[in-house]
Design a protein around this motif. Structure first.
Motif, short mmCIF file in Angstrom:
data_model
loop_
_atom_site.label_atom_id
_atom_site.label_comp_id
_atom_site.label_asym_id
_atom_site.label_seq_id
_atom_site.Cartn_x
_atom_site.Cartn_y
_atom_site.Cartn_z
N THR A 1 0.50 5.37 -0.66
CA THR A 1 -0.23 6.59 -0.96
C THR A 1 0.07 7.62 0.11
O THR A 1 0.34 7.28 1.26
N VAL B 1 0.86 -1.18 0.00
CA VAL B 1 0.00 0.00 0.00
C VAL B 1 0.90 1.23 0.00
O VAL B 1 1.73 1.40 0.90
N ARG C 1 -3.47 9.62 3.92
CA ARG C 1 -3.51 8.74 5.08
C ARG C 1 -4.87 8.08 5.30
O ARG C 1 -4.92 6.93 5.70
N ASP D 1 5.86 4.55 1.88
CA ASP D 1 5.65 6.00 1.91
C ASP D 1 5.79 6.55 0.50
O ASP D 1 6.90 6.74 0.01
N LEU E 1 -4.90 5.23 3.11
CA LEU E 1 -3.91 4.25 3.56
C LEU E 1 -4.50 3.34 4.63
O LEU E 1 -4.33 2.12 4.58
N THR F 1 -2.32 1.90 -4.90
CA THR F 1 -1.77 3.24 -4.93
C THR F 1 -2.74 4.16 -5.67
O THR F 1 -3.87 3.77 -5.99
N LEU G 1 3.18 -1.38 4.24
CA LEU G 1 2.96 0.04 4.01
C LEU G 1 4.24 0.68 3.48
O LEU G 1 5.33 0.47 4.01
#
Length: 676
Positions: free
Chosen positions: A73, A71, A76, A97, A79, A118, A95
């Motif tokens: 994006t 993931v 937040r 960044d 996310l 994304t 996750l």
């Protein structure tokens, strides 16, 4: 408090996991705010429904059983929706960044996920061209919104140990992050350990200052969303300032702050804040903060005490020593654990005692941790010792060791000794090897937080002063041979001091903190002590102002020296322009007197020659103004005055030019040779 697992529903196993804890909060308090992002946010019921819809959409994509989903994006809320959706679909989340595409790309290359979640804006920078399946959340938003809002049927658990199924991939906090798979049982055990230590409540509002790929957030989101609390989301804008932490704490009434040492020290009062316009200042108080959890790197005891004093009475500062293998748990320390006051707090970094469910051992000087909920102890790569008072003390990292004269050296004790100097806030000591092959110790130091602005009011010690201070504290052969002054130490995305990115001599660079908690993964650097663009602008403005003052004073000091009434055009213009340039050269010389020597020292042509060349250049610039004015007032046949002026000005000008010639032609010293 541990609650009993919910009753089984058709197609859904009755397992107690962090996902079940979240869903229980969504059922019990559907209207409570789960995510807070300024005026926006999501209630528990809305967050749960959005995650359910995305989970149905993922299952419809025909992914393999228990897929690994990355993931990435900067949004937040999306996310968190994606993270929960992956768990609901029976997958494992990782996750990344997207705000740092270079770091995200490196992590993605080592994952080989079954799917990448994304947005279109990030896809081009993350696409590695290897055929990784991608789901663009914005492009498929309409189709996702049409999916059912109820939970999907989860895959059947593995027989025997159903909670050992992987739930997340976490990354270590070093400069070269390593992926670590953790299961549902470990995530839940880590959450329960935190719930007990931090005494989590549904009224808590949590703020994480790290990136989403850091274990503190990637595993720590459960502290908010599995206890019924709120998760405060930082702004999506990646160009954040350290003062934004205080503003967000005050605006969102954050009660639990999760940060690294650099971010925690940003809570301390800023002595230079009075120079900032009131409307631009961050909030000065820590407001409703009841707990500051500091993780990522060592926190020395003196900084710990300063943080505790800056918070309101009753608030807690928790120094957390956590690892990805423990889902962010390990040991924790707070001041009430001290049985008595300790001497030399600048030299101590205490890690305290294990989290509930964890265990700690020191074998051959290396710390070994047992994850919460049981399992095999693993070596951390960190050094430590168990003190007589039962507290674990940090002793450095094995990877930071270096060889000096054929023997291994741990830099942590040296750095702790350097920190005892009153003008030093943080320090790292690195062995630098230059062209001659012999390593030399270099100390990188920063001012203490709360010191006067740097430079010049908060100037740090010179090398000789620091050597004298360390004389009785470290062996003679381990005293640093050079001191490089920085405004802040570069740090990894996980908050650790990044020794690989400290500037090497002679191009000394000073970091400009970027983002919450001074995340320096994308920090910019400028020449240390020589200033940046703003200081060059200040020097230019100072030179112009000084030159204009000289121009005004000319006729006061030497009346008639600039009288051009008898000079015909166009020569009067040219002579007037010459007078202006003389005054500007005088102004530049005055500014160079105060600002030029630091930059010349970086050329390493010897301190004596550098001082002589510095003064020679100043003389070459400033002397034209008085010299030319005095020449114009001297009669051509006044041989005594003419000779005096020649010897007073022209001979020193020739001598100054000779000194500059020697300085320019002398070969610079080896930038890595720090011998006196």
């Amino acid at each position: 408090m541990t609650q009993a697992p919910q009753s089984a529903r058709p197609g859904r196993p009755a397992l107690d996991t962090v996902l079940e804890r979240f869903e229980r909060c969504a059922r019990d308090t559907p209207d409570a705010r789960a995510l807070r992002a300024g005026p926006d946010g999501l209630a528990y019921a809305e967050l749960d429904a959005r995650a359910n819809r995305l989970a149905h959409h993922l299952l419809a994509r025909g992914l393999p059983d228990r897929p690994l989903v990355a993931v990435a994006t900067t949004l937040r809320p999306d996310l968190l929706v994606a993270l929960l959706a992956v768990l609901k679909a029976g997958g494992t989340y990782a996750l990344l960044d997207a705000g740092d595409p270079h770091a995200a790309g490196r992590l993605l290359a080592g994952l080989s996920p079954d799917l990448l979640l994304t947005h279109t804006a990030h896809h081009a920078r993350l696409d590695r061209g290897d055929g990784t399946r991608t789901l663009l959340l914005d492009a498929e938003a309409a189709r996702i919104a049409e999916r059912p809002g109820h939970p999907p049927a989860r895959p059947a658990p593995d027989p025997g140990s159903p909670q050992d199924a992987p739930a997340a991939v976490l990354f270590t906090g070093s400069a070269s992050p390593r992926p670590v798979r953790v299961g549902h049982a470990l995530l839940l055990a880590a959450h329960e350990g935190w719930a007990e230590v931090a005494r989590l409540t549904p009224e808590d509002r949590h703020l994480f200052t790290c990136g989403p790929d850091v274990t503190a957030f990637a595993a720590g989101w459960t502290r908010a969303l599995c206890s019924g609390g709120s998760l405060v989301l930082p702004p999506d804008d990646p160009s954040r300032e350290p003062g934004d932490v205080l503003r967000t704490v005050a605006a969102e009434r954050v009660s639990v702050l999760h940060t690294d040492p650099a971010g925690a020290l940003g809570l301390l009062p800023d002595p230079d804040r009075s120079a900032v316009p009131a409307q631009s200042r961050p909030a000065t108080g820590t407001g409703p903060l009841r707990l500051v959890a500091v993780t990522g790197d060592r926190l020395h005891l003196d900084d710990h005490c300063a943080l505790q004093a800056a918070l309101r009475p009753g608030a807690r500062v928790l120094n957390v020593y956590g690892h990805a293998e423990c889902a962010g748990n390990g040991t924790r320390f707070e001041l009430p654990q001290l049985p008595r006051p300790l001497d030399d707090p600048e030299r101590l970094a205490l890690l305290g005692t294990p989290f509930p469910g964890c265990d700690v051992h020191v074998r051959d000087g290396e710390i070994h941790l047992t994850p919460p909920g049981g399992g095999d102890a693993f070596p951390t790569g960190d050094l430590g010792r168990l003190r007589s008072d039962g507290l674990l003390e940090f002793g450095g990292r094995i990877r930071d060791r270096f060889d000096l004269d054929g023997r291994p050296v741990d830099p942590h004790p040296l750095e702790s000794a350097v920190r005892t100097h009153p003008l030093v806030g943080s320090a790292v000591v690195v062995a630098v090897t230059g062209g001659r092959g012999a390593p030399r110790l270099v100390a990188y130091v920063t001012p203490p937080h709360g010191a006067p602005p740097w430079p010049p009011g908060g100037a740090l010690p010179e090398v000789e002063e620091l050597r004298g201070h360390l004389g009785d504290k470290v062996p003679a052969g381990l005293v640093p041979r050079a001191v490089i002054r920085l405004r802040a130490l570069p740090r990894t995305r996980g908050g650790q001091e990044d020794r690989a990115r400290v500037p090497k001599p002679p191009l000394l660079l000073a970091p400009t903190p970027s983002g919450y908690g001074a995340r320096t993964g994308t920090a910019k650097y400028s020449a240390a002590g020589t200033g940046d663009g703003s200081s060059a602008w200040a020097v230019g403005c100072g030179s112009l102002a000084t030159g204009l003052v000289a121009l005004i004073l000319t006729n006061l000091l030497w009346p008639g020296s600039t009288d051009l009434s008898g000079v015909p055009a166009p020569w009067a213009f040219f002579f007037g322009l010459l007078y202006l340039f003389e005054c500007l050269a005088f102004g530049l010389g005055v500014m160079f007197l105060f600002n030029g020597r630091r930059g010349m020292l970086a050329q390493r042509r010897g301190p004596a020659l550098t001082k002589a060349a510095h003064l020679a250049i100043v003389y070459l610039l400033v002397s034209w103004w008085p010299q030319d004015n005095l020449y114009r007032l001297a009669a051509k046949q006044d041989w005594a005055r003419q000779a005096a002026l020649v010897y007073l000005f022209n001979v020193p000008l020739m001598a100054a030019a000779a000194v500059v010639a020697v300085y320019v032609t002398r070969k610079p010293a080896d930038p890595f040779d720090f011998d006196d």
